[in-house]
Design a protein around this motif. Structure first.
Motif, PDB file in Angstrom:
ATOM      1  N   HIS A 323       0.834  -1.212   0.000  1.00  0.00           N
ATOM      2  CA  HIS A 323       0.000   0.000   0.000  1.00  0.00           C
ATOM      3  C   HIS A 323       0.864   1.256   0.000  1.00  0.00           C
ATOM      4  N   ALA A 324       1.940   1.211   0.812  1.00  0.00           N
ATOM      5  CA  ALA A 324       2.808   2.394   0.908  1.00  0.00           C
ATOM      6  C   ALA A 324       3.455   2.670  -0.445  1.00  0.00           C
ATOM      7  N   TRP A 325       3.900   1.591  -1.100  1.00  0.00           N
ATOM      8  CA  TRP A 325       4.505   1.747  -2.432  1.00  0.00           C
ATOM      9  C   TRP A 325       3.451   2.234  -3.434  1.00  0.00           C
ATOM     10  N   ALA A 326       2.248   1.676  -3.333  1.00  0.00           N
ATOM     11  CA  ALA A 326       1.171   2.057  -4.263  1.00  0.00           C
ATOM     12  C   ALA A 326       0.879   3.547  -4.161  1.00  0.00           C
ATOM     13  N   ARG A 327       0.908   4.060  -2.951  1.00  0.00           N
ATOM     14  CA  ARG A 327       0.591   5.481  -2.763  1.00  0.00           C
ATOM     15  C   ARG A 327       1.630   6.377  -3.432  1.00  0.00           C
ATOM     16  N   VAL A 328       2.902   5.998  -3.332  1.00  0.00           N
ATOM     17  CA  VAL A 328       3.924   6.890  -3.900  1.00  0.00           C
ATOM     18  C   VAL A 328       4.251   6.555  -5.343  1.00  0.00           C
ATOM     19  N   ASN A 329       3.926   5.346  -5.780  1.00  0.00           N
ATOM     20  CA  ASN A 329       4.316   5.007  -7.155  1.00  0.00           C
ATOM     21  C   ASN A 329       3.292   4.189  -7.931  1.00  0.00           C
ATOM     22  N   GLY A 330       2.613   3.252  -7.288  1.00  0.00           N
ATOM     23  CA  GLY A 330       1.809   2.274  -8.026  1.00  0.00           C
ATOM     24  C   GLY A 330       0.486   2.782  -8.550  1.00  0.00           C
ATOM     25  N   VAL A 331      -0.075   3.792  -7.892  1.00  0.00           N
ATOM     26  CA  VAL A 331      -1.408   4.281  -8.277  1.00  0.00           C
ATOM     27  C   VAL A 331      -1.275   5.727  -8.746  1.00  0.00           C
ATOM     28  N   TYR A 332      -1.945   6.044  -9.832  1.00  0.00           N
ATOM     29  CA  TYR A 332      -1.877   7.423 -10.334  1.00  0.00           C
ATOM     30  C   TYR A 332      -2.500   8.363  -9.293  1.00  0.00           C
ATOM     31  N   GLY A 333      -1.755   9.395  -8.938  1.00  0.00           N
ATOM     32  CA  GLY A 333      -2.262  10.337  -7.923  1.00  0.00           C
ATOM     33  C   GLY A 333      -2.547   9.637  -6.612  1.00  0.00           C
ATOM     34  N   GLY A 334      -1.709   8.649  -6.279  1.00  0.00           N
ATOM     35  CA  GLY A 334      -1.991   7.732  -5.171  1.00  0.00           C
ATOM     36  C   GLY A 334      -2.150   8.372  -3.803  1.00  0.00           C
ATOM     37  N   GLU A 335      -1.590   9.563  -3.620  1.00  0.00           N
ATOM     38  CA  GLU A 335      -1.702  10.179  -2.293  1.00  0.00           C
ATOM     39  C   GLU A 335      -2.868  11.165  -2.211  1.00  0.00           C
ATOM     40  N   LYS A 336      -3.562  11.347  -3.357  1.00  0.00           N
ATOM     41  CA  LYS A 336      -4.673  12.314  -3.350  1.00  0.00           C
ATOM     42  C   LYS A 336      -5.954  11.682  -2.813  1.00  0.00           C
ATOM     43  N   ILE A 337      -6.804  12.538  -2.280  1.00  0.00           N
ATOM     44  CA  ILE A 337      -8.094  12.050  -1.777  1.00  0.00           C
ATOM     45  C   ILE A 337      -9.140  12.225  -2.870  1.00  0.00           C
ATOM     46  N   ASN A 338      -9.743  11.138  -3.284  1.00  0.00           N
ATOM     47  CA  ASN A 338     -10.757  11.224  -4.346  1.00  0.00           C
ATOM     48  C   ASN A 338     -12.110  11.576  -3.736  1.00  0.00           C
ATOM     49  N   PRO A 339     -12.902  12.358  -4.470  1.00  0.00           N
ATOM     50  CA  PRO A 339     -14.143  12.877  -3.882  1.00  0.00           C
ATOM     51  C   PRO A 339     -15.223  11.816  -3.645  1.00  0.00           C
ATOM     52  N   THR A 340     -16.059  12.071  -2.652  1.00  0.00           N
ATOM     53  CA  THR A 340     -17.270  11.271  -2.457  1.00  0.00           C
ATOM     54  C   THR A 340     -18.204  11.597  -3.625  1.00  0.00           C
ATOM     55  N   LEU A 341     -19.085  10.677  -3.945  1.00  0.00           N
ATOM     56  CA  LEU A 341     -19.885  10.913  -5.155  1.00  0.00           C
ATOM     57  C   LEU A 341     -21.239  10.222  -5.115  1.00  0.00           C
ATOM     58  N   LEU A 342     -22.112  10.704  -5.994  1.00  0.00           N
ATOM     59  CA  LEU A 342     -23.359   9.987  -6.309  1.00  0.00           C
ATOM     60  C   LEU A 342     -23.245   9.555  -7.760  1.00  0.00           C
ATOM     61  N   ASN A 343     -23.389   8.235  -7.995  1.00  0.00           N
ATOM     62  CA  ASN A 343     -23.349   7.704  -9.360  1.00  0.00           C
ATOM     63  C   ASN A 343     -24.784   7.412  -9.794  1.00  0.00           C
ATOM     64  N   SER A 344     -25.098   7.702 -11.058  1.00  0.00           N
ATOM     65  CA  SER A 344     -26.497   7.598 -11.515  1.00  0.00           C
ATOM     66  C   SER A 344     -26.946   6.165 -11.812  1.00  0.00           C
ATOM     67  N   TRP A 345     -26.001   5.185 -11.897  1.00  0.00           N
ATOM     68  CA  TRP A 345     -26.369   3.882 -12.468  1.00  0.00           C
ATOM     69  C   TRP A 345     -27.523   3.204 -11.732  1.00  0.00           C
ATOM     70  N   GLU A 346     -27.330   2.779 -10.491  1.00  0.00           N
ATOM     71  CA  GLU A 346     -28.404   2.010  -9.852  1.00  0.00           C
ATOM     72  C   GLU A 346     -29.616   2.871  -9.518  1.00  0.00           C
ATOM     73  N   GLY A 347     -29.427   4.184  -9.501  1.00  0.00           N
ATOM     74  CA  GLY A 347     -30.569   5.055  -9.198  1.00  0.00           C
ATOM     75  C   GLY A 347     -31.422   5.368 -10.407  1.00  0.00           C
ATOM     76  N   ALA A 348     -30.838   5.320 -11.616  1.00  0.00           N
ATOM     77  CA  ALA A 348     -31.601   5.724 -12.807  1.00  0.00           C
ATOM     78  C   ALA A 348     -31.441   4.741 -13.966  1.00  0.00           C
ATOM     79  N   TYR A 349     -30.399   3.922 -13.958  1.00  0.00           N
ATOM     80  CA  TYR A 349     -30.050   3.057 -15.093  1.00  0.00           C
ATOM     81  C   TYR A 349     -30.115   3.872 -16.386  1.00  0.00           C
ATOM     82  N   PHE A 350     -30.868   3.373 -17.398  1.00  0.00           N
ATOM     83  CA  PHE A 350     -30.888   4.093 -18.681  1.00  0.00           C
ATOM     84  C   PHE A 350     -32.017   5.137 -18.739  1.00  0.00           C
ATOM     85  N   ASN A 351     -32.826   5.167 -17.670  1.00  0.00           N
ATOM     86  CA  ASN A 351     -34.038   6.004 -17.729  1.00  0.00           C
ATOM     87  C   ASN A 351     -33.831   7.353 -17.073  1.00  0.00           C
TER      88      ASN A 351
END
Ligand code: GLA
Length: 748
Positions: A323-351
């Motif tokens: 994990h420590a290696w992933a944060r500094v090298n293995g994951v793009y932007g590994g030390e950044k905090i990604n935002p909380t979110l609402l995704n439309s898929w299960e709430g709306a699907y295609f409609n």
């Protein structure tokens, strides 16, 4: 005896009669043995602050490996070390601790390299020719050069030692130094001989909805291969990673020696564990299945990285190193905090239409979420409108009937509400029902004269073709042009390779390898142009979870299965190799759309808060009290999520126990967050006392349960030493099925 000699002379007399005649002119034997220069014996130490990988070059120039594990002071003492009785043919039986065995010479076991030469020969014998070391910041890179003096084949073994993280990343580079092309039949990234009495292999299997399921298996005296041949969505069934506990039959989080490995490759992979009489040879790399790789004279093939670590403190420390290696090298932007979110898929699907999305955005903003992601269904027009999964993939123009207002209108609304905006694409795919399929049948992966199978009604585009690479990059690029307010792309990939064939490739053997290389080429172009955009890697959930794609992505969609009970197993398994920061974890509706399970909202939130929190439901369907709880959970999550993203993970109880508990601790050990879940009722048994981990025994921590009015622990609100919490009586009362709690600890 006399009789025997009589018979023998009679037989010799008869020889001409039965067809044998001595050659008149004896053929000159032209076989000359190429001399191998002797070298000075030496030890090469590849080492980090705590881990060491020792190589030994003998006078004959043979490279061996005698140690991977705890760093030993003065490794030069290995110079005289004799590992095996080589004169009795140890190579032959795979026991000579060869660092890079090949097909040829006296070695007959699983090789790191198998080359077929133009004259049909399969023999390669590599000898040390030199090595070099370079240092840059935290990383020391050692490259060891080997050569076959008969065929001029050369191999460079590259080892990057990440000092603080205790991770060693290795790959091989194979150069055809001869005058004719050769075929690589096996071309591993990395090879490691290990010696122990027992080997407990922990590896990952699963399927859609059950990714990263954990298997523990004691290795016998045979070969164990973990591989995939499905090309893309390659981690659907297995993951290219493992933990290996040494000298034990039981997996343990805290104690014992553990080696962990993960291959950074998003396609067919092969991990081979070949147990011989006295050692285990681990060989990791691209799966050569249907992929004999032709290497022209002078050409070099570079294999993908294999990431290794070692722990003397159980599996937990091995994961923390990765994990420590992933944060500094293995994951793009590994030390950044990604935002909380609402995704439309299960709430709306295609409609949906603009009004649906606007109201979801308003609700997301009101609940304190930070991003809205518009999932599938926003593109395709006319007969190919994407109103279900049967049409439209490939036609990446805005669906003007559904969203006449345009994407910028939706994205602008999100930004006005203080949210970021994200959008879904699946650029490697095409529905047969699409303008793209009509215009470019030659771009589809297919085998001449055979039916092109569909998976989720779609075909795969041939990303080994540079024209398709341009198209796929163009999909990303054009989508980004739909609005200057796009902050996040969800890149999906919903099928595997069947009946493979490429209209473009002259050599079909290159398809599998060049598909993945093409994928990375596109991702490199994307990152050059869009360094800031957050990209999620999705593949029917977590079917593309590996350190190859993670070099370009900020996170993954851990699984389409959002059932919090199943998620305990999936998130737990994923955490063994990958950091929590990459795990997209969403609270969804009940009954759960995948499993039908009904669990309390609090339980669903607590589980999702162990990774990157999100929601995937129609907020309008929540009651007022549920909305209140959601607000509360999201708010508190933002206060401790830096621990989830950048803290150290300690797994306390595995879900297979019917309970699940874990914690994240800040690097300075002053703050921590602890999660407890009851997954199944055990009669009158309350949640057994937890031994917290990773705290400072001498600090006093104030313990606060989050998001409840009445705590489930008698000590809530009080202060305890780290010593008490780690060894004493932290026993939250979580005895009912699906009861859960999150505690926040802060040192005084
Ligand atoms: C896949 C993904 C889901 C969702 C759908 C959309 O199944 O895993 O999250 O994006 O596609 O079609």
């Amino acid at each position: 005896m006399k009789r025997f000699f009589l018979l023998l002379s009679a037989a010799l007399l008869l020889l001409p009669a039965i067809g044998y005649s001595a050659p008149k002119n004896k053929k000159k034997d032209t076989h000359t043995v190429v001399a191998i220069p002797t070298v000075e014996a030496q030890v090469i130490a590849v080492e980090t602050e705590g881990v060491q990988w020792l190589f030994h070059v003998d006078k004959a120039g043979v490279l061996r490996c005698y140690h991977f594990g705890k760093r030993i002071a003065d490794p030069g003492q290995f110079l005289e070390f004799s590992g095996t009785r080589t004169r009795h043919g140890a190579e032959k039986y795979g026991d000579a601790a060869m660092a890079w065995p090949t097909v040829g010479g006296r070695y007959n076991n699983e090789p790191a390299l198998h080359v077929k030469y133009a004259d049909g020969s399969h023999n390669t014998e590599l000898y040390y020719t030199g090595h070099e070391v370079s240092v840059a910041d935290d990383v020391t890179t050692t490259t060891i050069f080997l050569k076959d003096y008969v065929t001029a084949l050369e191999v460079a073994l590259v080892y990057q030692a990440w000092q603080k993280e205790n991770v060693i990343v290795s790959h091989s580079e194979i150069k055809n130094g001869g005058k004719k092309s050769v075929e690589l039949l096996e071309y591993a990234s990395s090879f490691m001989p290990v010696k122990a009495d027992k080997y407990l292999l922990t590896h990952f299997w699963g399927h859609w909805g059950s990714e990263m399921s954990v298997d523990h298996e004691l290795l016998g005296h045979d070969k164990k291969v973990i591989e995939t041949r499905i090309g893309v969505s390659a981690t659907k069934l297995n993951n290219p990673s493992f933990l290996l506990s040494l000298d034990t039959e039981a997996y343990n989080e805290r104690y014992g020696e553990v080696i962990a490995g993960a291959l950074a490759w998003s396609g067919n992979f092969k991990l081979c564990f070949d147990r011989t009489i006295s050692q285990l040879n681990i060989c990791a790399g691209i799966n050569p299945y249907a992929s004999a790789y032709k290497l022209a004279a002078g050409e070099t093939f570079t294999t993908p990285d294999m990431i290794w670590t070692w722990s003397g403190n159980g599996a937990g420390q091995a994961s923390r190193n990765l994990h420590a290696w992933a944060r500094v090298n293995g994951v793009y932007g590994g030390e950044k905090i990604n935002p909380t979110l609402l995704n439309s898929w299960e709430g709306a699907y295609f409609n949906f239409n603009a009004a649906t999305l606007i109201s979801m955005i308003d609700d997301a903003a009101a609940m304190g979420l930070e991003m809205f992601v518009l999932d599938d269904g926003w593109f395709g027009n006319g007969e190919y409108a994407r109103n279900n999964d049967r049409a439209g993939l490939g036609d990446w123009e805005l669906n003007t009937q559904k969203l006449p207002e345009g994407i910028d209108y939706i994205a602008s609304h999100a930004h006005e509400k203080g949210l970021k905006f994200g959008i879904w694409i699946e650029p490697e795919m095409v529905n047969p029902k699409s303008n793209l399929a009509n215009a470019h049948p030659d771009w589809v992966v297919r085998s001449p004269g055979r039916e092109i199978y569909t998976g989720r009604n779609q075909w795969l585009l041939d990303l080994s073709n540079p024209a398709v690479q341009d198209f796929v990059f163009g999909v990303f690029d054009r989508t980004m042009q739909l609005s200057d307010k796009i902050d996040y792309i969800k890149w999906d990939c919903n099928r595997v390779v069947n009946s493979f064939g490429s209209d473009w490739q002259k050599d079909q053997d290159r398809f599998f390898v060049e598909y993945v290389q093409g994928y990375y080429k596109v991702l490199r172009r994307v990152r050059e142009k869009y360094p800031e955009v957050i990209i999620q890697c999705c593949s029917s959930g977590g079917s593309r979870v590996d350190y190859g794609q993670l070099a370009y992505h900020n996170e993954v969609w851990t699984s389409d299965n959002t059932d919090a009970i199943c998620r305990s197993r999936i998130q737990y398994g994923t955490s063994l190799i990958y950091p929590a920061s990459i795990m997209g974890c969403h609270v969804s509706a009940v009954p759960n759309h995948q499993s039908g399970a009904i669990t309390p909202l609090k339980f669903r939130f607590d589980m999702a808060c162990a990774g990157r929190l999100g929601m995937e439901l129609q907020p309008k369907d929540l009651s007022d009290s549920e909305r209140d709880l959601a607000d509360r959970c999201i708010k508190s999550y933002k206060q401790y999520r830096d621990l989830v993203f950048n803290g150290d993970l300690y797994r306390l109880v595995a879900p297979e126990e019917g309970r699940y508990a874990l914690m994240y601790v800040s690097q300075d050990k002053r703050r921590a967050v602890v999660y407890g879940f009851n997954l199944s009722y055990e009669s009158r048994e309350i949640f057994r006392t937890l031994h917290l981990d990773g705290l400072n025994p001498d600090l006093r921590y104030k313990v606060n349960e989050l998001n409840v009015d009445k705590s489930c622990w008698w000590g809530n609100g009080k202060t305890f030493t780290g010593d008490f919490l780690m060894n004493g009586g932290f026993n939250p009362y979580l005895y009912k099925t699906y009861s859960s709690a999150i505690f926040y600890l802060e040192a005084e």
